[in-house]
Design an enzyme around this catalytic site. Structure first.
Site, PDB file in Angstrom:
ATOM      1  N   PHE A   1     -25.386  55.934 -68.564  1.00 10.38           N
ATOM      2  CA  PHE A   1     -25.366  54.754 -67.699  1.00 10.38           C
ATOM      3  C   PHE A   1     -26.749  54.339 -67.210  1.00 10.38           C
ATOM      4  O   PHE A   1     -26.873  53.587 -66.256  1.00 10.38           O
ATOM      5  CB  PHE A   1     -24.429  54.971 -66.507  1.00 10.38           C
ATOM      6  CG  PHE A   1     -23.102  55.527 -66.893  1.00 10.38           C
ATOM      7  CD1 PHE A   1     -22.176  54.728 -67.548  1.00 10.38           C
ATOM      8  CD2 PHE A   1     -22.775  56.853 -66.653  1.00 10.38           C
ATOM      9  CE1 PHE A   1     -20.941  55.243 -67.934  1.00 10.38           C
ATOM     10  CE2 PHE A   1     -21.553  57.370 -67.047  1.00 10.38           C
ATOM     11  CZ  PHE A   1     -20.635  56.565 -67.689  1.00 10.38           C
TER      12      PHE A   1
ATOM     13  N   ASN B   1     -15.439  48.278 -83.419  1.00  9.47           N
ATOM     14  CA  ASN B   1     -14.352  49.249 -83.281  1.00  9.47           C
ATOM     15  C   ASN B   1     -13.508  48.835 -82.082  1.00  9.47           C
ATOM     16  O   ASN B   1     -13.955  48.910 -80.932  1.00  9.47           O
ATOM     17  CB  ASN B   1     -14.917  50.658 -83.081  1.00  9.47           C
ATOM     18  CG  ASN B   1     -13.835  51.724 -83.058  1.00  9.47           C
ATOM     19  OD1 ASN B   1     -12.792  51.570 -82.449  1.00  9.47           O
ATOM     20  ND2 ASN B   1     -14.100  52.833 -83.731  1.00  9.47           N
TER      21      ASN B   1
ATOM     22  N   LYS C   1     -11.082  50.127 -80.576  1.00 10.78           N
ATOM     23  CA  LYS C   1     -10.749  51.162 -79.600  1.00 10.78           C
ATOM     24  C   LYS C   1     -11.942  51.476 -78.695  1.00 10.78           C
ATOM     25  O   LYS C   1     -11.808  51.525 -77.468  1.00 10.78           O
ATOM     26  CB  LYS C   1     -10.284  52.429 -80.324  1.00 10.78           C
ATOM     27  CG  LYS C   1      -9.860  53.550 -79.391  1.00 10.78           C
ATOM     28  CD  LYS C   1      -9.316  54.747 -80.154  1.00 10.78           C
ATOM     29  CE  LYS C   1      -7.962  54.448 -80.766  1.00 10.78           C
ATOM     30  NZ  LYS C   1      -7.333  55.669 -81.324  1.00 10.78           N
ATOM     31  N   THR C   2     -13.114  51.680 -79.283  1.00 13.70           N
ATOM     32  CA  THR C   2     -14.273  52.024 -78.460  1.00 13.70           C
ATOM     33  C   THR C   2     -14.749  50.833 -77.631  1.00 13.70           C
ATOM     34  O   THR C   2     -15.224  51.003 -76.512  1.00 13.70           O
ATOM     35  CB  THR C   2     -15.425  52.557 -79.329  1.00 13.70           C
ATOM     36  OG1 THR C   2     -15.800  51.574 -80.298  1.00 13.70           O
ATOM     37  CG2 THR C   2     -15.023  53.833 -80.046  1.00 13.70           C
TER      38      THR C   2
ATOM     39  N   GLN D   1     -15.116  50.874 -73.610  1.00 12.61           N
ATOM     40  CA  GLN D   1     -16.363  50.518 -72.931  1.00 12.61           C
ATOM     41  C   GLN D   1     -16.139  49.427 -71.888  1.00 12.61           C
ATOM     42  O   GLN D   1     -16.652  49.500 -70.780  1.00 12.61           O
ATOM     43  CB  GLN D   1     -17.385  50.047 -73.956  1.00 12.61           C
ATOM     44  CG  GLN D   1     -18.112  51.171 -74.658  1.00 12.61           C
ATOM     45  CD  GLN D   1     -19.149  51.800 -73.745  1.00 12.61           C
ATOM     46  OE1 GLN D   1     -20.210  51.251 -73.506  1.00 12.61           O
ATOM     47  NE2 GLN D   1     -18.830  52.957 -73.219  1.00 12.61           N
TER      48      GLN D   1
ATOM     49  N   GLY E   1     -23.026  43.170 -77.926  1.00 13.95           N
ATOM     50  CA  GLY E   1     -23.235  44.345 -77.077  1.00 13.95           C
ATOM     51  C   GLY E   1     -22.174  44.377 -76.000  1.00 13.95           C
ATOM     52  O   GLY E   1     -21.839  43.355 -75.410  1.00 13.95           O
TER      53      GLY E   1
ATOM     54  N   GLU F   1     -22.525  46.883 -70.998  1.00 10.41           N
ATOM     55  CA  GLU F   1     -22.803  46.515 -69.612  1.00 10.41           C
ATOM     56  C   GLU F   1     -22.163  45.218 -69.147  1.00 10.41           C
ATOM     57  O   GLU F   1     -22.013  45.006 -67.945  1.00 10.41           O
ATOM     58  CB  GLU F   1     -24.326  46.425 -69.420  1.00 10.41           C
ATOM     59  CG  GLU F   1     -24.993  47.784 -69.549  1.00 10.41           C
ATOM     60  CD  GLU F   1     -26.493  47.673 -69.721  1.00 10.41           C
ATOM     61  OE1 GLU F   1     -27.219  47.958 -68.762  1.00 10.41           O
ATOM     62  OE2 GLU F   1     -26.938  47.301 -70.824  1.00 10.41           O
TER      63      GLU F   1
END
Length: 744
Positions: free
Chosen positions: A243, A636, A638-639, A643, A706, A709
């Site tokens: 993080f 992906n 799932k990821t 996130q 991305g 964040e």
């Protein structure tokens, strides 16, 4: 036809290793004669050490050494920060630990105890007595705010912007709001506290480290300990959460390496939770002003966003608090500025969406308040002021689908069921409120070097010094390589987490995936060309004369003509082909400057929040959440969903519970534990509905942007806006606690 893996919800390749305990983290690597270290922290904020009494500590059974400024071997001082040397950007503080008697903040390490066991080291550390000459210290952020000075910007992070006369337009506006916001300091609480295992073999150094920046850490350690970079190896295949807190080099890492050199033993230093608070930077506090002027129609005429944040006197840096205000709303008059105060506290550092996470709280709360003043739906107000081009400089948006995010989110959430009157929606003793806010985070890339090896057995090996901080970094690069070469996912192995691999990008700024993907794509395309060239040289190859075959089914094919990579390599007598891709900092800087002159690149999204507020106690419960995001191509499913949900959960902490308490008299962090610093737990988090538009950004590798964040930005405001709708009260100071709502 080969299966396409990009976009699928593929399980993480390291999931079995992590869930069965096979994965070893930085503090889990065994070495013969391994010693353990513990830190002694200063109890003053500023001054000089006048005496150290370590006799009782040295008398503890198992203690090997107590290192202080009086007997520790010297490190070289930290170099000055420079954009020309990016590795200097990860310097946590400029303090030359144990090479000086100076104290710069309350909690600074002033001694290190090395012992045969961690228990002996911690016990002995508690027996070290340090005397000080105390000097006046500046530690109270609120008191120092009037002394703030303008923040210095740079080409990558401007600190100010202006268009028109925003103050005059605000004064003349038909409708306006002018609000002051405050946000407190926040501290990192990754599931794996910072840890280092350091081993010297002569002048060769091996470090097992919990880091987000392998390459730059390696460079920094080489400089500080005066050894060639080639003689430093950093291993970090698994990181238990980062993080931003593990993106810089902090005292624990340097002192573990120093202790190992001094004792000629392998040394492990695993920080306690309290030691993380005292030696690792966190998020800066802030005060912000957001003033908005508008016509009675809701069209903005003025946007002012100013901020004051803090840095440490020995490190840290400004944050892009007003960044989102440069891009989110169209206005003919805009003024943005950021200022800083220097305090005698541990340096602030990166923390998920540094600047944007707290800046969007202020901006999006003010937009909501303007909607209340106008009697206008807050989504309608946002869409009325949605810009066609970047408001400050007129640049094109490389990709922007914020309108679509709000449309989809409103339908999924049931926004039309909202009664706009504050306090009008109730469920028994609960006041129900709904709020929205925009999410926004810039996109960028860092240099990344990779090699991709294609074997005659059909196996593919991707090698890059990537960081696995829990996001599935290796998995998504395997998906990309599998698709680009047309091979099964199970035949791809990704090697990461080692400084002996090609230099990977820092895991920060939501840029690691795109940065590495660009190089993986380039290397795979080189491999396809090499394989095709090899096939064409054989008179027996069905690929002779084929110009542009597809990569599929483990080889190259055009229609029914083609063959596997294994057949191509076997016929040529080769056991493998290998290709490298990527570039250094100069190439990166040139591309960054070129891109920034043409486009504004960013991920964006829309948050929809429902809260329930107990009308008697003021207790706030987030009961529903929907987030819709424009993050480009989803690699992906799932990821990405994980996130985005994780960012929202962290944002709920920002909104409702998290606050680092600094004693304004001593500079001591007084709630340095998870018992007193409250992060969200399962009972605080509702079911979170996450949806991605999955539309590629044509200017980014594979169209991805991305996701790390963007989802924390806007969360604080969405909660505050929902609370405003439920109660009629506008909370401008985070976190939103009972005392700020009562009486209702």
């Amino acid at each position: 036809m080969s299966i396409k893996y990009v976009g699928r919800p593929v399980d993480r390749l390291d999931s079995r290793a992590k869930t069965t305990g096979q994965a070893r983290f930085a503090a889990e690597h065994p070495y013969p004669d391994l010693a353990h270290a513990a830190l002694v922290h200063s109890t003053i904020a500023r001054g000089r050490i006048t005496a150290v009494d370590a006799d009782a500590a040295r008398a503890v059974k198992g203690v090997i050494e107590v290192l202080t400024h009086e007997n520790a071997p010297a490190m070289k001082p930290a170099p000055s920060r420079s954009l020309l040397n990016p590795s200097t950007m990860v310097i946590g503080t400029s303090v030359n630990y144990l090479a000086t008697d100076e104290v710069h903040w309350n909690g600074q390490p002033v001694a290190v105890v090395v012992a045969e066991s961690p228990e002996a080291a911690r016990h002995a550390a508690g027996l070290v007595r340090v005397a000080y000459e105390e000097l006046p210290a500046v530690v109270d952020f609120a008191a120092e705010e009037p002394n703030a000075t303008p923040q210095k910007g740079n080409a990558l992070m401007p600190a100010a912007a202006s268009k028109g006369d925003a103050e005059a337009a605000l004064a003349a506006a038909a409708v306006s709001v002018d609000l002051r916001f405050t946000t407190p300091p926040h501290n990192h609480n990754a599931i794996e506290p910072h840890a280092t295992t350091a081993v010297w073999d002569g002048d060769r150094l091996t470090v097992h480290e919990s880091t987000q920046s392998i390459s730059w850490l390696r460079s920094h350690l080489a400089q500080r300990f005066g050894v060639p970079q080639r003689d430093v190896r950093v291993l970090s295949p698994y990181v238990g959460g980062g993080f931003g807190g593990k993106g810089s080099v902090w005292a624990g890492t340097l002192l573990a390496v120093l202790a190992a050199r001094a004792t000629r033993r392998p040394v492990r230093l695993a920080l306690t939770r309290a030691a993380v608070y005292h030696t690792v930077g966190g998020r800066t506090p802030s005060t912000q002003r957001v003033a908005l002027g508008a016509e009675s129609s809701g069209k903005l005429t003025a946007l002012i966003h100013t901020s004051v944040a803090r840095t440490g006197r020995v490190g840290g840096g400004g944050e892009q608090i007003t960044s989102a205000s440069r891009h989110l709303y169209d206005s003919p008059n805009i003024r943005l500025s950021q200022s800083l105060v220097e305090l005698d506290l541990v340096s602030n550092t990166f923390m998920r969406a540094p600047g944007e996470s707290i800046g969007t709280f202020a901006l999006e709360s003010a937009v909501d308040e303007l909607a209340c003043e106008l009697g206008m739906d807050p989504i309608e107000l946002r869409m009325l002021n949605e810009p066609a081009r970047n408001p400050i400089d007129g640049k094109r948006f490389a990709h922007r689908m914020l309108r679509e995010a709000y449309e989809v989110g409103a339908e999924r959430f049931g926004w039309r069921e909202r009664d706009p009157r504050p306090g009008s929606m109730r469920d028994g003793r609960w006041l129900v409120g709904m709020g929205v806010a925009s999410a926004y985070h810039p996109a960028f890339q860092l240099p990344a070097s990779v090699t991709v090896r294609l074997g005659a057995d059909g196996g593919v090996v991707v090698r890059c010094g990537l960081h696995e901080i829990g996001v599935g970094a290796a998995t998504v690069q395997a998906q990309i390589a599998a698709d680009e070469l047309g091979v099964p996912l199970e035949s791809v192995r990704v090697e990461i987490g080692d400084s002996e691999l090609p230099d990977g990008p820092m895991a920060g700024g939501s840029g690691q995936t795109a940065s590495a993907a660009a190089s993986v794509l380039e290397a795979c395309r080189k491999l396809r060309r090499s394989a095709l060239d090899l096939a064409r040289k054989s008179p027996d190859s069905p690929l002779r004369g084929v110009r542009d075959p597809q990569a599929r089914d483990g080889g190259l094919y055009q229609g029914s003509r083609g063959e596997t990579y294994a057949a191509i390599l076997t016929r040529a007598g080769r056991d493998h082909l290998e290709a490298a891709a990527g570039g250094g900092m100069l190439r990166f800087m040139a591309k960054t400057v070129r891109d920034r002159s043409r486009w504004v690149k960013a991920a964006s999204g829309a948050h929809f929040c429902e809260v329930r507020v107990d009308r008697d106690t003021g207790e706030v419960r987030v009961s529903r959440w929907t987030g819709v995001f424009d993050v480009g191509t989803v690699i992906n499913a799932k990821t990405v969903a994980s996130q985005l949900r994780g960012g929202i959960v962290m944002g709920l902490g920002l909104a409702l519970t998290e606050e680092t308490l600094v004693d304004p008299r001593t500079g001591r962090i007084v709630n340095a534990s998870l018992a007193d610093y409250h992060v969200p737990v399962h009972a605080d988090v509702p079911r979170i509905d996450v949806h991605c538009l999955d539309e590629p950004d044509p200017t980014m590798p594979l169209g991805l942007v991305g996701v790390g964040e963007v989802s924390i930005t806007g969360v604080g405001a969405a909660v505050a806006n929902a609370v405003r709708h439920a109660t009629g009260k506008r909370v401008t100071d985070l976190p939103i606690t009972l005392d700020k709502l009562l009486p209702l």
